[in-house]
Design an enzyme around this catalytic site. Structure first.
Site, PDB file in Angstrom:
ATOM      1  N   HIS A   7      10.269   8.531  14.224  1.00 32.48           N
ATOM      2  CA  HIS A   7       9.126   7.673  13.882  1.00 32.48           C
ATOM      3  C   HIS A   7       7.854   8.504  13.677  1.00 32.48           C
ATOM      4  CE1 HIS A   7       7.569   3.286  14.302  1.00 32.48           C
ATOM      5  NE2 HIS A   7       6.796   3.976  13.481  1.00 32.48           N
ATOM      6  N   LEU A   8       7.921   9.383  12.666  1.00 37.31           N
ATOM      7  CA  LEU A   8       6.809  10.319  12.422  1.00 37.31           C
ATOM      8  C   LEU A   8       5.938   9.910  11.236  1.00 37.31           C
ATOM      9  CD1 LEU A   8       8.568  13.815  12.828  1.00 37.31           C
ATOM     10  CD2 LEU A   8       7.151  12.580  14.479  1.00 37.31           C
ATOM     11  N   GLY A   9       6.252   8.760  10.617  1.00 41.38           N
ATOM     12  CA  GLY A   9       5.544   8.374   9.394  1.00 41.38           C
ATOM     13  C   GLY A   9       4.029   8.481   9.498  1.00 41.38           C
ATOM     14  N   ALA A  10       3.478   8.074  10.630  1.00 35.96           N
ATOM     15  CA  ALA A  10       2.011   8.049  10.760  1.00 35.96           C
ATOM     16  C   ALA A  10       1.487   9.283  11.482  1.00 35.96           C
ATOM     17  CB  ALA A  10       1.596   6.799  11.522  1.00 35.96           C
ATOM     18  N   GLU A  35      13.979   2.043  19.680  1.00 37.44           N
ATOM     19  CA  GLU A  35      13.342   3.364  19.774  1.00 37.44           C
ATOM     20  C   GLU A  35      12.894   3.607  21.205  1.00 37.44           C
ATOM     21  OE1 GLU A  35      10.238   3.605  16.799  1.00 37.44           O
ATOM     22  OE2 GLU A  35      11.642   3.162  15.181  1.00 37.44           O
ATOM     23  N   SER A  92       9.943   2.343   7.072  1.00 33.29           N
ATOM     24  CA  SER A  92       9.145   1.130   7.343  1.00 33.29           C
ATOM     25  C   SER A  92       9.409   0.634   8.760  1.00 33.29           C
ATOM     26  CB  SER A  92       9.397   0.050   6.295  1.00 33.29           C
ATOM     27  OG  SER A  92      10.740  -0.348   6.266  1.00 33.29           O
ATOM     28  N   ARG A  93      10.506  -0.078   8.992  1.00 33.67           N
ATOM     29  CA  ARG A  93      10.764  -0.572  10.336  1.00 33.67           C
ATOM     30  C   ARG A  93      12.246  -0.549  10.660  1.00 33.67           C
ATOM     31  NH1 ARG A  93       7.047   0.651  11.829  1.00 33.67           N
ATOM     32  NH2 ARG A  93       5.333  -0.376  12.866  1.00 33.67           N
ATOM     33  N   LYS A 114       0.828  -1.219   0.000  1.00 35.12           N
ATOM     34  CA  LYS A 114       0.000   0.000   0.000  1.00 35.12           C
ATOM     35  C   LYS A 114       0.856   1.260   0.000  1.00 35.12           C
ATOM     36  CE  LYS A 114      -2.376  -1.807   3.426  1.00 35.12           C
ATOM     37  NZ  LYS A 114      -2.065  -3.251   3.272  1.00 35.12           N
ATOM     38  N   ILE A 115       1.838   1.316   0.910  1.00 35.68           N
ATOM     39  CA  ILE A 115       2.648   2.534   1.008  1.00 35.68           C
ATOM     40  C   ILE A 115       3.605   2.634  -0.185  1.00 35.68           C
ATOM     41  CG2 ILE A 115       4.336   3.775   2.430  1.00 35.68           C
ATOM     42  CD1 ILE A 115       3.017   2.367   4.891  1.00 35.68           C
TER      43      ILE A 115
HETATM   44  N1  NAI Z   1       7.087   4.917   9.790  1.00 35.04           N
HETATM   45  C1  NAI Z   1       5.832   4.779  10.107  1.00 35.04           C
HETATM   46  O1  NAI Z   1       5.313   5.495  10.948  1.00 35.04           O
HETATM   47  C2  NAI Z   1       5.019   3.751   9.429  1.00 35.04           C
HETATM   48  C3  NAI Z   1       5.576   2.563   9.042  1.00 35.04           C
HETATM   49  N2  NAI Z   1       4.805   1.610   8.434  1.00 35.04           N
HETATM   50  C4  NAI Z   1       5.453   0.368   8.016  1.00 35.04           C
HETATM   51  O2  NAI Z   1       5.500   0.323   6.593  1.00 35.04           O
HETATM   52  C5  NAI Z   1       5.562  -1.027   6.167  1.00 35.04           C
HETATM   53  C6  NAI Z   1       4.717  -1.255   4.922  1.00 35.04           C
HETATM   54  O3  NAI Z   1       3.359  -0.966   5.187  1.00 35.04           O
HETATM   55  P1  NAI Z   1       2.212  -1.206   4.090  1.00 35.04           P
HETATM   56  O4  NAI Z   1       2.658  -0.726   2.763  1.00 35.04           O
HETATM   57  O5  NAI Z   1       0.974  -0.654   4.662  1.00 35.04           O
HETATM   58  O6  NAI Z   1       2.150  -2.777   4.093  1.00 35.04           O
HETATM   59  P2  NAI Z   1       1.632  -3.740   2.919  1.00 35.04           P
HETATM   60  O7  NAI Z   1       1.385  -5.038   3.558  1.00 35.04           O
HETATM   61  O8  NAI Z   1       0.563  -3.112   2.117  1.00 35.04           O
HETATM   62  O9  NAI Z   1       2.933  -3.870   1.993  1.00 35.04           O
HETATM   63  C7  NAI Z   1       4.077  -4.559   2.362  1.00 35.04           C
HETATM   64  C8  NAI Z   1       4.654  -5.176   1.094  1.00 35.04           C
HETATM   65  O10 NAI Z   1       5.889  -5.783   1.419  1.00 35.04           O
HETATM   66  C9  NAI Z   1       6.004  -6.948   0.631  1.00 35.04           C
HETATM   67  N3  NAI Z   1       6.983  -7.841   1.245  1.00 35.04           N
HETATM   68  C10 NAI Z   1       6.829  -8.689   2.299  1.00 35.04           C
HETATM   69  N4  NAI Z   1       7.982  -9.344   2.539  1.00 35.04           N
HETATM   70  C11 NAI Z   1       8.874  -8.884   1.614  1.00 35.04           C
HETATM   71  C12 NAI Z   1      10.227  -9.174   1.349  1.00 35.04           C
HETATM   72  N5  NAI Z   1      10.892 -10.079   2.087  1.00 35.04           N
HETATM   73  N6  NAI Z   1      10.828  -8.519   0.340  1.00 35.04           N
HETATM   74  C13 NAI Z   1      10.164  -7.607  -0.398  1.00 35.04           C
HETATM   75  N7  NAI Z   1       8.871  -7.304  -0.211  1.00 35.04           N
HETATM   76  C14 NAI Z   1       8.239  -7.933   0.792  1.00 35.04           C
HETATM   77  C15 NAI Z   1       4.611  -7.512   0.593  1.00 35.04           C
HETATM   78  O11 NAI Z   1       4.424  -8.351  -0.505  1.00 35.04           O
HETATM   79  C16 NAI Z   1       3.769  -6.254   0.489  1.00 35.04           C
HETATM   80  O12 NAI Z   1       3.466  -5.959  -0.862  1.00 35.04           O
HETATM   81  C17 NAI Z   1       5.172  -1.849   7.400  1.00 35.04           C
HETATM   82  O13 NAI Z   1       6.354  -2.378   7.958  1.00 35.04           O
HETATM   83  C18 NAI Z   1       4.643  -0.850   8.366  1.00 35.04           C
HETATM   84  O14 NAI Z   1       4.817  -1.225   9.673  1.00 35.04           O
HETATM   85  C19 NAI Z   1       3.482   1.804   8.192  1.00 35.04           C
HETATM   86  C20 NAI Z   1       2.888   2.975   8.559  1.00 35.04           C
HETATM   87  C21 NAI Z   1       3.598   4.024   9.231  1.00 35.04           C
HETATM   88  O1  HPV Z   2       1.598   2.018  11.571  1.00 32.56           O
HETATM   89  C1  HPV Z   2       2.790   1.732  11.693  1.00 32.56           C
HETATM   90  O2  HPV Z   2       3.279   0.646  11.354  1.00 32.56           O
HETATM   91  C2  HPV Z   2       3.691   2.724  12.293  1.00 32.56           C
HETATM   92  O3  HPV Z   2       4.884   2.484  12.320  1.00 32.56           O
HETATM   93  C3  HPV Z   2       3.150   3.913  12.931  1.00 32.56           C
HETATM   94  O4  HPV Z   2       3.613   3.942  14.248  1.00 32.56           O
HETATM   95  P1  HPV Z   2       2.942   4.878  15.342  1.00 32.56           P
HETATM   96  O5  HPV Z   2       1.515   4.468  15.471  1.00 32.56           O
HETATM   97  O6  HPV Z   2       3.034   6.278  14.842  1.00 32.56           O
HETATM   98  O7  HPV Z   2       3.699   4.667  16.598  1.00 32.56           O
END
Ligand code: NAI
Ligand code: HPV
Length: 527
Positions: free
Chosen positions: A278-281, A259, A229-230, A149-150
């Site tokens: 960690h401000l992504g969200a 963190e 991401s993480r 999605k992202i």
């Molecule tokens: N920094 C932040 O505040 C935020 C971080 N995130 C993180 O972003 C990441 C992605 O989120 P979404 O796009 O919503 O998830 P999603 O599930 O829609 O997409 C993740 C993608 O990664 C792929 N994937 C899984 N294992 C893989 C691998 N070994 N190699 C390559 N691709 C692989 C999957 O096929 C999927 O298409 C998550 O880890 C989430 O926790 C999400 C929201 C906010």
């Molecule tokens: O949704 C995620 O995976 C995030 O990393 C967002 O983290 P947070 O809710 O802002 O602590």
């Protein structure tokens, strides 16, 4: 009244939703020990990335029914431990997609134009234009790791900015990648050709330290990495070395292996590195979205309704679930019956979906059958979350078959057969017009009875007098028969008799029944 613990900052709109059904306590910054101490009082916990819900916390949460993650990543929750304990884990898969994607794009541009350092220098009364010479992203190659999605939204916007796109995601089709303007490539090619690499993958054992000294050595000296991401997907020590030695040009990081970020040499890399906490969200919009999404699911689960995005139970929309509910009851009833008929240890369960049911999503019905099957052993400890794992741990082999050609009942029918240490038994059931469950066969003998709380089944030879003998025997023990039916395949062959009783069969009578001549076997079933 239920109690919900909110242990990370959540938008007020979420608290308001939870307050409709529960007492809500907001207690942030609790230590792991404090969490273990308070959790036994709570039915639900709502978290963000700040709280680690460990096995110890889960095991202490004797009342816990649901863990709600107001965001995407559930790597801070011990999901297997929650599953084993029958606790639903939900998240908000889409609530912060745009926020996280926009943050990654903002990080890419700020890094390219040194915006954070330039801003700081102006605020420090300087006017240093030479020091902050940047580079453009236009016509550069962006490698997107994880096209979910992202990653997809990042790709769409980056394409509009004139970037060339490479993507690596083993679970995405070439067509989907092409639709987004991305060329799907292997990781080494992506590492070698990208000017920018942005990570959008979950943290799993496979992705931990995906960016390490070896992968960094494959990149160009001009490559810049963005990680929103993480933490833990990048080996931070190797990244520091690579930037410091000029192996790559820089990095923009929102997430870290630990963190809040403690002592780290990354802080010393000046304008080559952009760091955010960690401000992504962290946008107003995303926080409202995730708070509503997760609070509604917690509210629903506390009211006994299904969750729409549980990560550890078969995903079912409320509409589908509403439709399936009577069939889930059927599956549970048949599961419980067949386990009592089989008695002893069960080695395998075959679930056959017949007629119209064969065309449905069968997973919930299989889980329902397992829940019924295990209720004998585990009582209220088994539920839709842990039934499959409990069955697996007991070595029960689950076989699922479908036969759409069996059109015996409108809506379809369900046939379960269990093989165990004491032999094999089967039971079939369907819903009749009024939605009432009917048992339509026992051990392949056709019958048609609604299940009742207390039942007696006999396998006997179909011969005159036998029904009377069982009737009088039960009468002599003061057992009242509510209804009786016999099913047979051929006249004077083997037959089954199904008796619904007003009360449970008293101890010892089963042994007397088996002694009656012509009776081959007898079983009681209590539902
Ligand atoms: N920094 C932040 O505040 C935020 C971080 N995130 C993180 O972003 C990441 C992605 O989120 P979404 O796009 O919503 O998830 P999603 O599930 O829609 O997409 C993740 C993608 O990664 C792929 N994937 C899984 N294992 C893989 C691998 N070994 N190699 C390559 N691709 C692989 C999957 O096929 C999927 O298409 C998550 O880890 C989430 O926790 C999400 C929201 C906010
Ligand atoms: O949704 C995620 O995976 C995030 O990393 C967002 O983290 P947070 O809710 O802002 O602590």
């Amino acid at each position: 009244m239920s109690k919900v613990l909110v242990s990370d900052p959540i938008d007020q709109v979420g608290i308001d939703i939870l307050s409709q059904v529960a007492q809500v306590d907001v207690k942030t910054n609790l230590s792991p020990e404090e969490l273990v101490a308070v959790i036994p009082d709570y039915d639900a916990i709502m978290i963000r990335s700040g709280t680690r819900v460990t096995k110890e916390i889960i095991e202490a949460g004797k009342q816990l029914k649901i863990i709600g993650r107001a965001g995407v990543g559930v790597d801070n929750v011990d999901v297997p431990a929650a599953t084993r304990q029958g606790i639903v884990v939900v998240n908000s898969p889409e609530g912060n997609t745009i926020a996280a994607a926009e943050h990654a794009l903002a990080m890419m541009l700020s890094m390219s134009r040194h915006i954070p350092e330039a801003d700081q220098s102006v605020k420090n009364q300087k006017w240093d234009r030479k020091h902050f010479m940047g580079s453009e992203v236009y016509k550069k190659t962006l490698g997107v790791v994880g096209l979910g999605k992202i990653g997809s939204h990042v790709a769409t916007v980056a394409r509009a900015m004139g970037m060339k796109l490479l993507a690596y995601d083993p679970f995405i089709s070439v067509e989907r990648a092409e639709q987004l303007g991305c060329r799907l490539v292997d990781l080494d090619l992506l590492f070698g050709e990208s000017d920018y690499i942005t990570l959008h993958i979950p943290k799993t054992p496979e992705t931990t330290n995906l960016i390490n000294a070896e992968s960094l050595s494959k990149m160009k000296p001009t490559t810049r990495i963005i990680n929103c991401s993480r933490g833990g997907i990048i080996d931070e020590a190797a990244l520091y070395e690579a930037i410091n030695s000029g192996t790559i040009a820089g990095a923009a990081l929102d997430v870290f292996s630990s963190e809040p970020l403690g002592e780290s040499p990354l802080r010393s890399l000046g304008k080559k590195v952009v760091l955010t906490p960690h401000l992504g969200a962290s946008t107003a919009e995303a926080q409202v979205n995730v708070a509503i999404d997760v609070a509604e699911q917690i509210r629903d689960v506390l009211l006994g309704l299904p969750a729409r995005s549980a990560v550890n139970i078969p995903g079912l929309s409320p509409n589908v679930l509403e439709q399936l509910k009577p069939y889930l009851r059927l599956a549970e009833t048949l599961g419980s019956m067949v386990s009592q008929l089989a008695g002893g240890r069960i080695d395998s369960l075959n679930v056959r979906l017949q007629g119209e049911l064969a065309t449905n999503n069968s997973q919930p019905l299989v889980v329902g059958a397992l829940k019924g099957l295990l209720t004998q052993a585990l009582r209220e400890r088994v539920n839709y979350v842990n039934a499959s794992i409990e069955a697996k741990e007991r070595g029960i082999r689950v076989i699922e078959t479908r036969d759409a050609s069996i059109q015996d009942y409108a809506g379809g029918s369900l046939h379960l057969s269990a093989k165990g240490s004491l032999g094999e038994h089967s039971v079939t059931g369907a819903l009749l017009g009024d939605g009432e469950i009917h048992i339509t066969s026992i051990d392949e003998f056709p019958i048609n009875v609604p299940p009742s709380n207390h039942m007696l089944f006999t396998l006997h030879r179909d011969m005159p007098g036998i029904i009377g003998k069982i009737g009088s025997l039960l009468g002599s023990f003061n057992v009242n028969i509510a209804s009786m039916q016999v099913g047979r395949k051929i006249v004077r062959g083997d037959a089954v008799m199904v008796l619904s009783l007003d009360d449970p069969l008293p101890e010892g009578i089963l042994a007397e029944i088996i002694k009656v001549s012509g009776i081959r076997d007898a079983y009681t079933v209590n539902l």
